[in-house]
Design a protein around this motif. Structure first.
Motif, PDB file in Angstrom:
ATOM      1  N   HIS A 175    -103.622  -7.470  66.879  1.00 23.33           N
ATOM      2  CA  HIS A 175    -101.685  -7.588  66.409  1.00 23.33           C
ATOM      3  C   HIS A 175    -100.718  -8.987  66.276  1.00 23.33           C
ATOM      4  CE1 HIS A 175    -102.910  -3.083  67.011  1.00 23.33           C
ATOM      5  NE2 HIS A 175    -102.965  -3.550  68.156  1.00 23.33           N
ATOM      6  N   ILE A 176    -102.106  -9.618  65.710  1.00 22.47           N
ATOM      7  CA  ILE A 176    -100.651 -11.024  65.302  1.00 22.47           C
ATOM      8  C   ILE A 176    -101.204 -11.515  64.018  1.00 22.47           C
ATOM      9  CG2 ILE A 176    -100.966 -11.849  68.045  1.00 22.47           C
ATOM     10  CD1 ILE A 176    -102.927 -14.279  67.537  1.00 22.47           C
ATOM     11  N   THR A 177    -100.319 -12.614  63.885  1.00 23.34           N
ATOM     12  CA  THR A 177    -100.454 -12.602  62.344  1.00 23.34           C
ATOM     13  C   THR A 177    -101.577 -13.672  62.311  1.00 23.34           C
ATOM     14  OG1 THR A 177     -98.990 -14.557  62.546  1.00 23.34           O
ATOM     15  CG2 THR A 177     -98.078 -12.672  61.857  1.00 23.34           C
ATOM     16  N   PRO A 178    -102.167 -14.298  60.719  1.00 20.70           N
ATOM     17  CA  PRO A 178    -103.342 -14.840  60.470  1.00 20.70           C
ATOM     18  C   PRO A 178    -103.152 -16.820  61.081  1.00 20.70           C
ATOM     19  CG  PRO A 178    -103.157 -13.616  58.933  1.00 20.70           C
ATOM     20  CD  PRO A 178    -102.201 -13.124  59.827  1.00 20.70           C
ATOM     21  N   ASP A 179    -101.207 -17.045  60.750  1.00 24.73           N
ATOM     22  CA  ASP A 179    -101.000 -18.253  60.653  1.00 24.73           C
ATOM     23  C   ASP A 179    -100.329 -18.162  62.564  1.00 24.73           C
ATOM     24  OD1 ASP A 179    -100.744 -19.032  58.530  1.00 24.73           O
ATOM     25  OD2 ASP A 179     -98.639 -18.159  57.975  1.00 24.73           O
ATOM     26  N   ALA A 180    -100.108 -17.472  63.118  1.00 22.86           N
ATOM     27  CA  ALA A 180    -100.706 -17.551  64.744  1.00 22.86           C
ATOM     28  C   ALA A 180    -102.078 -18.097  65.541  1.00 22.86           C
ATOM     29  CB  ALA A 180     -99.753 -16.210  65.521  1.00 22.86           C
ATOM     30  N   VAL A 181    -102.787 -16.932  64.321  1.00 25.39           N
ATOM     31  CA  VAL A 181    -104.366 -17.190  65.201  1.00 25.39           C
ATOM     32  C   VAL A 181    -104.190 -19.313  64.998  1.00 25.39           C
ATOM     33  CG1 VAL A 181    -106.583 -16.611  64.807  1.00 25.39           C
ATOM     34  CG2 VAL A 181    -104.845 -15.117  64.996  1.00 25.39           C
ATOM     35  N   TYR A 182    -104.186 -19.987  63.774  1.00 24.45           N
ATOM     36  CA  TYR A 182    -105.167 -21.052  63.899  1.00 24.45           C
ATOM     37  C   TYR A 182    -104.176 -21.442  64.486  1.00 24.45           C
ATOM     38  CZ  TYR A 182    -104.976 -25.343  60.631  1.00 24.45           C
ATOM     39  OH  TYR A 182    -104.870 -27.170  60.268  1.00 24.45           O
ATOM     40  N   LYS A 183    -102.773 -21.764  64.501  1.00 21.71           N
ATOM     41  CA  LYS A 183    -101.311 -22.320  65.129  1.00 21.71           C
ATOM     42  C   LYS A 183    -102.028 -22.422  66.625  1.00 21.71           C
ATOM     43  CE  LYS A 183     -96.996 -23.854  66.189  1.00 21.71           C
ATOM     44  NZ  LYS A 183     -97.508 -24.681  67.909  1.00 21.71           N
ATOM     45  N   LEU A 184    -102.542 -20.954  67.679  1.00 20.13           N
ATOM     46  CA  LEU A 184    -102.789 -21.095  68.764  1.00 20.13           C
ATOM     47  C   LEU A 184    -104.029 -22.039  68.022  1.00 20.13           C
ATOM     48  CD1 LEU A 184    -102.435 -17.826  69.647  1.00 20.13           C
ATOM     49  CD2 LEU A 184    -101.291 -19.204  70.717  1.00 20.13           C
ATOM     50  N   SER A 185    -105.162 -21.735  67.831  1.00 14.59           N
ATOM     51  CA  SER A 185    -106.607 -22.394  67.996  1.00 14.59           C
ATOM     52  C   SER A 185    -106.189 -23.758  67.409  1.00 14.59           C
ATOM     53  CB  SER A 185    -107.350 -21.875  67.288  1.00 14.59           C
ATOM     54  OG  SER A 185    -108.529 -22.773  67.145  1.00 14.59           O
ATOM     55  N   ALA A 186    -105.451 -24.342  66.597  1.00 16.64           N
ATOM     56  CA  ALA A 186    -105.551 -25.634  66.660  1.00 16.64           C
ATOM     57  C   ALA A 186    -104.417 -26.695  67.829  1.00 16.64           C
ATOM     58  CB  ALA A 186    -104.600 -25.807  65.166  1.00 16.64           C
ATOM     59  N   ASP A 187    -103.799 -25.877  67.818  1.00 14.85           N
ATOM     60  CA  ASP A 187    -102.841 -26.904  69.443  1.00 14.85           C
ATOM     61  C   ASP A 187    -103.793 -26.259  70.399  1.00 14.85           C
ATOM     62  OD1 ASP A 187    -100.355 -26.502  67.572  1.00 14.85           O
ATOM     63  OD2 ASP A 187     -99.377 -25.163  68.255  1.00 14.85           O
ATOM     64  N   ALA A 188    -104.128 -25.516  70.864  1.00 13.44           N
ATOM     65  CA  ALA A 188    -105.482 -25.707  72.086  1.00 13.44           C
ATOM     66  C   ALA A 188    -106.505 -26.746  71.679  1.00 13.44           C
ATOM     67  CB  ALA A 188    -105.999 -24.756  72.013  1.00 13.44           C
ATOM     68  N   ALA A 189    -107.258 -26.996  71.000  1.00 18.35           N
ATOM     69  CA  ALA A 189    -107.991 -28.421  70.007  1.00 18.35           C
ATOM     70  C   ALA A 189    -107.418 -29.166  70.146  1.00 18.35           C
ATOM     71  CB  ALA A 189    -108.186 -28.387  68.563  1.00 18.35           C
ATOM     72  N   ALA A 190    -106.376 -29.913  70.410  1.00 23.47           N
ATOM     73  CA  ALA A 190    -104.906 -31.071  70.313  1.00 23.47           C
ATOM     74  C   ALA A 190    -105.600 -30.776  71.694  1.00 23.47           C
ATOM     75  CB  ALA A 190    -103.761 -30.838  70.420  1.00 23.47           C
ATOM     76  N   LEU A 191    -105.427 -30.447  72.638  1.00 26.19           N
ATOM     77  CA  LEU A 191    -105.694 -30.555  74.190  1.00 26.19           C
ATOM     78  C   LEU A 191    -106.569 -31.838  74.907  1.00 26.19           C
ATOM     79  CD1 LEU A 191    -105.170 -27.034  75.304  1.00 26.19           C
ATOM     80  CD2 LEU A 191    -103.785 -28.872  75.823  1.00 26.19           C
ATOM     81  N   THR A 192    -107.347 -32.473  73.242  1.00 25.08           N
ATOM     82  CA  THR A 192    -108.552 -33.050  73.998  1.00 25.08           C
ATOM     83  C   THR A 192    -109.117 -33.599  73.444  1.00 25.08           C
ATOM     84  OG1 THR A 192    -110.710 -31.278  73.639  1.00 25.08           O
ATOM     85  CG2 THR A 192    -109.498 -31.183  75.582  1.00 25.08           C
ATOM     86  N   HIS A 193    -108.967 -33.295  71.526  1.00 19.82           N
ATOM     87  CA  HIS A 193    -109.815 -33.865  70.411  1.00 19.82           C
ATOM     88  C   HIS A 193    -108.053 -34.470  69.674  1.00 19.82           C
ATOM     89  CE1 HIS A 193    -113.272 -32.297  71.891  1.00 19.82           C
ATOM     90  NE2 HIS A 193    -113.721 -32.818  71.297  1.00 19.82           N
ATOM     91  N   GLY A 194    -108.006 -35.004  69.313  1.00 19.79           N
ATOM     92  CA  GLY A 194    -106.849 -35.910  68.328  1.00 19.79           C
ATOM     93  C   GLY A 194    -106.999 -36.192  67.265  1.00 19.79           C
ATOM     94  N   HIS A 195    -108.416 -35.605  66.549  1.00 19.92           N
ATOM     95  CA  HIS A 195    -108.052 -36.235  64.832  1.00 19.92           C
ATOM     96  C   HIS A 195    -107.628 -34.625  64.454  1.00 19.92           C
ATOM     97  CE1 HIS A 195    -109.602 -36.689  60.944  1.00 19.92           C
ATOM     98  NE2 HIS A 195    -110.494 -38.295  61.997  1.00 19.92           N
ATOM     99  N   PRO A 196    -107.164 -35.087  63.390  1.00 16.82           N
ATOM    100  CA  PRO A 196    -106.478 -33.828  62.598  1.00 16.82           C
ATOM    101  C   PRO A 196    -107.953 -32.844  62.371  1.00 16.82           C
ATOM    102  CG  PRO A 196    -105.801 -36.044  61.487  1.00 16.82           C
ATOM    103  CD  PRO A 196    -106.428 -36.014  62.566  1.00 16.82           C
TER     104      PRO A 196
END
Length: 361
Positions: A175-196
């Motif tokens: 029940h969340i949008t694909p864009d929200a899935v992508y953003k949540l995941s990408a934001d969480a990745a930035a907690l430890t890794h800086g490369h795009p």
């Protein structure tokens, strides 16, 4: 709605359990040979390499990949618990606190500026306190005591697979949008890794899981996320290049592990690990009209994902995540489950995610 070859679609509960247990199975198989070259794997297990748990000592251990995946679940569960009680919560902050608790299980510490998270159920499970060759960038990124973001990253150049390996749970939230899935995941990745490439690979992997949980067929979902990656603003070019290479290679069916590494990379980098896992599940997918046997597909795909000179545990874990999300628990080989360590802990975390997303017990 059906998945590939007319197999009835599993329930969300089955997909959640399947993805988390499947990831742990693939991780455990790959962890057995994580630091071995393909020549060493063949010397140990024969010309076909490591194809199952037979002959291995039980219980089979999983690595930090599964540990961090379960801590990702815990961070998401806490955020959803707050939301279900009518209180808004910063999802990435909940994930950061969960990862800080994982960091403590590894005997590592943050600076005095970092918060001290309150313990939760997951922290009491001894199996998650074992040090299983934890990802260096996850350790150093969290040990700064700073909450990294995409605009103010910790480990600015880090693009290893420590992001994608933990990102399947974002795709399991309904029940969340694909864009929200992508953003949540990408934001969480930035907690430890800086490369795009690390952020974007994590987001694309979570999006793939989301599409499968939503009922899309595997080939369609794979093509869609590859196209999505190519259209990302400021995309790291290596990501769409590796994904397209994985799709092309899968059309040749199964290739040797030497060619796999030559074309897709060894899987130590985020985009490489995603490409290897995607190739493995596509190359072993039964042809249209063929008899669909999910457990056989699972065994063949995971074996393909781990038998190479590279990051075997991460590729195996991600392949297991993908197929568990696609087929649900039906794809999990029973003998493998019997040999896996602490399945009750994985089921416990899966059950918590089911509860906060569906209300089921």
């Amino acid at each position: 709605m059906s998945i590939d070859h007319g197999v009835p679609a599993p329930t969300l509960k089955s997909r959640i359990h399947g993805a988390l247990l499947g990831g742990a199975l693939g991780d455990a198989l790959g962890y057995t040979v994580e630091f071995d070259s393909i020549d060493e794997i063949r010397q140990r297990f024969g010309a076909q390499g490591l194809t199952g748990f037979d002959g291995l000592s039980s219980p089979l251990h999983f690595s930090d990949d599964t540990q961090l995946t379960l801590y990702t679940v815990d961070g998401l569960v806490e955020a959803l618990e707050w939301a279900n009680s009518g209180v808004g919560a910063d999802v990435n902050a909940c994930l950061w606190l969960a990862y800080l608790r994982w960091l403590a299980t590894q005997g590592e510490h943050t600076g005095p500026a970092a918060p001290v998270p309150q313990p939760r159920w997951i922290d009491g499970n001894e199996v998650l306190r074992q040090r299983r060759h934890p990802d260096k960038d996850c350790i150093t990124g969290l040990a700064t005591g700073e909450m990294g973001t995409s605009v103010r990253p910790v480990n600015p150049g880090a693009k290893g697979a420590g992001t994608v390996m933990r990102s399947a749970p974002f795709g399991l939230i309904p029940h969340i949008t694909p864009d929200a899935v992508y953003k949540l995941s990408a934001d969480a990745a930035a907690l430890t890794h800086g490369h795009p490439a690390a952020h974007q690979s994590a987001g694309i992997f979570s999006l793939l899981i989301h599409k499968l949980v939503s009922g899309e067929a595997l080939r369609d979902a794979a093509a869609a996320v590859a196209a999505h990656a190519a259209a990302l603003p400021r995309v790291a070019p290596e990501l769409p290049e590796r994904l397209e290479a994985a799709l092309r290679l899968a059309e040749k069916a199964v290739v040797g592990p030497e060619e796999l590494v030559q074309v897709l990379g060894a899987g130590w980098m985020a985009e490489e690990a995603l490409a290897v896992a995607l190739y493995a599940v596509l190359a072993t997918l039964p042809a249209d009209g063929a008899d669909a046997r999910p457990a056989r597909h699972f065994r063949e795909a995971v074996a393909l994902a781990v038998n190479h000179s590279g990051g075997s545990d991460t590729a195996g874990s991600m392949a297991g995540n993908i197929l568990g999300a696609l087929y649900g628990e039906d794809c999990l080989p029973g003998q493998w489950l019997q040999a896996l360590e602490a399945p009750e802990v994985i089921r416990g975390m899966a059950g918590q995610l089911v509860r906060v997303t569906t209300g089921e017990g």
